[in-house]
Design a protein around this motif. Sequence first.
Motif, short mmCIF file in Angstrom:
data_model
loop_
_atom_site.label_atom_id
_atom_site.label_comp_id
_atom_site.label_asym_id
_atom_site.label_seq_id
_atom_site.Cartn_x
_atom_site.Cartn_y
_atom_site.Cartn_z
N THR A 95 28.60 25.83 30.00
CA THR A 95 27.84 26.48 31.07
C THR A 95 28.59 26.43 32.40
O THR A 95 28.58 27.39 33.16
N ASN A 96 29.26 25.34 32.68
CA ASN A 96 30.03 25.20 33.92
C ASN A 96 31.51 24.98 33.63
O ASN A 96 32.19 24.25 34.35
N ALA A 97 32.03 25.61 32.58
CA ALA A 97 33.41 25.40 32.16
C ALA A 97 34.43 25.91 33.17
O ALA A 97 35.50 25.32 33.31
N TYR A 98 34.11 26.98 33.86
CA TYR A 98 35.03 27.58 34.81
C TYR A 98 34.36 27.72 36.17
O TYR A 98 33.16 27.99 36.25
N LYS A 99 35.18 27.58 37.21
CA LYS A 99 34.66 27.74 38.57
C LYS A 99 34.20 29.18 38.79
O LYS A 99 33.18 29.43 39.40
N ALA A 100 34.98 30.13 38.28
CA ALA A 100 34.64 31.55 38.39
C ALA A 100 34.66 32.15 36.99
O ALA A 100 35.57 31.88 36.20
N VAL A 101 33.64 32.95 36.67
CA VAL A 101 33.58 33.59 35.36
C VAL A 101 33.51 35.11 35.54
O VAL A 101 32.92 35.61 36.48
N ASN A 102 34.13 35.80 34.59
CA ASN A 102 34.12 37.25 34.59
C ASN A 102 33.19 37.80 33.52
O ASN A 102 32.88 38.98 33.51
N GLU A 161 26.86 20.67 19.09
CA GLU A 161 27.61 21.80 19.65
C GLU A 161 29.07 21.74 19.22
O GLU A 161 29.66 20.67 19.16
N ILE A 162 29.61 22.91 18.93
CA ILE A 162 31.05 23.04 18.75
C ILE A 162 31.52 24.10 19.74
O ILE A 162 30.85 25.12 19.92
N VAL A 163 32.62 23.82 20.40
CA VAL A 163 33.18 24.74 21.39
C VAL A 163 34.56 25.16 20.92
O VAL A 163 35.42 24.32 20.64
N VAL A 164 34.74 26.48 20.82
CA VAL A 164 36.02 27.05 20.41
C VAL A 164 36.47 28.01 21.50
O VAL A 164 35.70 28.39 22.37
N GLY A 165 37.72 28.43 21.41
CA GLY A 165 38.22 29.39 22.38
C GLY A 165 39.71 29.52 22.31
O GLY A 165 40.36 29.05 21.37
N GLU A 166 40.26 30.14 23.34
CA GLU A 166 41.70 30.33 23.46
C GLU A 166 42.03 30.49 24.93
O GLU A 166 41.19 30.92 25.73
N ASP A 167 43.26 30.17 25.26
CA ASP A 167 43.82 30.41 26.58
C ASP A 167 44.97 31.38 26.40
O ASP A 167 45.75 31.25 25.45
N ASP A 168 45.05 32.36 27.29
CA ASP A 168 46.13 33.34 27.21
C ASP A 168 46.57 33.67 28.63
O ASP A 168 45.95 33.19 29.60
N ASN A 169 47.58 34.48 28.77
CA ASN A 169 48.09 34.83 30.10
C ASN A 169 47.08 35.63 30.92
O ASN A 169 47.04 35.52 32.14
N HIS A 170 46.28 36.43 30.25
CA HIS A 170 45.36 37.32 30.96
C HIS A 170 43.98 36.70 31.17
O HIS A 170 43.29 37.02 32.14
N LEU A 171 43.55 35.81 30.26
CA LEU A 171 42.24 35.19 30.40
C LEU A 171 42.12 33.96 29.51
O LEU A 171 42.89 33.77 28.58
N PHE A 207 38.90 31.78 27.44
CA PHE A 207 37.49 31.89 27.08
C PHE A 207 37.07 30.70 26.23
O PHE A 207 37.88 30.07 25.57
N ARG A 208 35.78 30.43 26.29
CA ARG A 208 35.16 29.41 25.46
C ARG A 208 33.89 29.99 24.84
O ARG A 208 33.15 30.72 25.49
N VAL A 209 33.68 29.64 23.58
CA VAL A 209 32.48 30.03 22.85
C VAL A 209 31.80 28.75 22.37
O VAL A 209 32.45 27.91 21.75
N SER A 210 30.52 28.63 22.66
CA SER A 210 29.74 27.48 22.23
C SER A 210 28.79 27.91 21.12
O SER A 210 28.13 28.95 21.23
N ILE A 211 28.74 27.13 20.06
CA ILE A 211 27.74 27.30 19.01
C ILE A 211 26.89 26.05 19.10
O ILE A 211 27.34 24.95 18.77
N VAL A 250 34.07 33.56 30.06
CA VAL A 250 35.44 34.06 30.17
C VAL A 250 35.88 33.96 31.63
O VAL A 250 35.15 34.36 32.54
N HIS A 251 37.08 33.45 31.80
CA HIS A 251 37.71 33.40 33.13
C HIS A 251 38.99 34.22 33.07
O HIS A 251 39.89 33.92 32.27
N CYS A 252 39.05 35.27 33.87
CA CYS A 252 40.22 36.14 33.89
C CYS A 252 41.23 35.65 34.93
O CYS A 252 40.86 35.20 36.01
N HIS A 253 42.51 35.79 34.59
CA HIS A 253 43.60 35.37 35.47
C HIS A 253 44.17 36.51 36.31
O HIS A 253 44.80 36.26 37.33
#
Length: 181
Positions: A24-31, A109-119, A121-125, A145-148
Amino acid sequence: MSARMPIDFTFARQVALPAQSSITNAYKAVNLADAFSIRLPPDASTDPDVLARFIFDNQPAWIGRLMRVRDAIVAGFGLKTGSHLAGLAQGAKAERLGIFKIYRSTPNEIVVGEDDNHLDFRVSILCHGAQAGGGERELTISTVVHCHNLLGRAYILVIALFHRMVVKASLRRAARIGWPP
């Protein structure tokens, strides 16, 4: 005396991000931030890892076709494709759930996601609600999702509608097949 309406265990609805979710508060700014919830029948598993794997393993066929189209488009921009992520899963040093890296796992809860150059993201189940002795239990899939950069923001603008359709369809299909016990 009013008759009780039967509970529809196949209805996925949009909800607020759950306060108890670690993303819920994973990123300071979310897109992009959204959450979809579905009721679990009393005999369904409450293990989020089991439920997440079941959902990802039983997605509607059209989602696979959509991912292939997405991959063909984004490969030209140097973004990670599904086949690239699947390759990471094959020789994974980090734990993965399907094509996604596992960032956190708790009994609820399980949290999955990826980090990439453009963004990133995290997904919570998240399994929540009454765990024993009856009462309603729910499964909520939340995404943040946090975009870069501009590419990330453009990507999310295009993907957001499809993302929401995919999450709801995946929840409904899992419910129709029958949640694992």
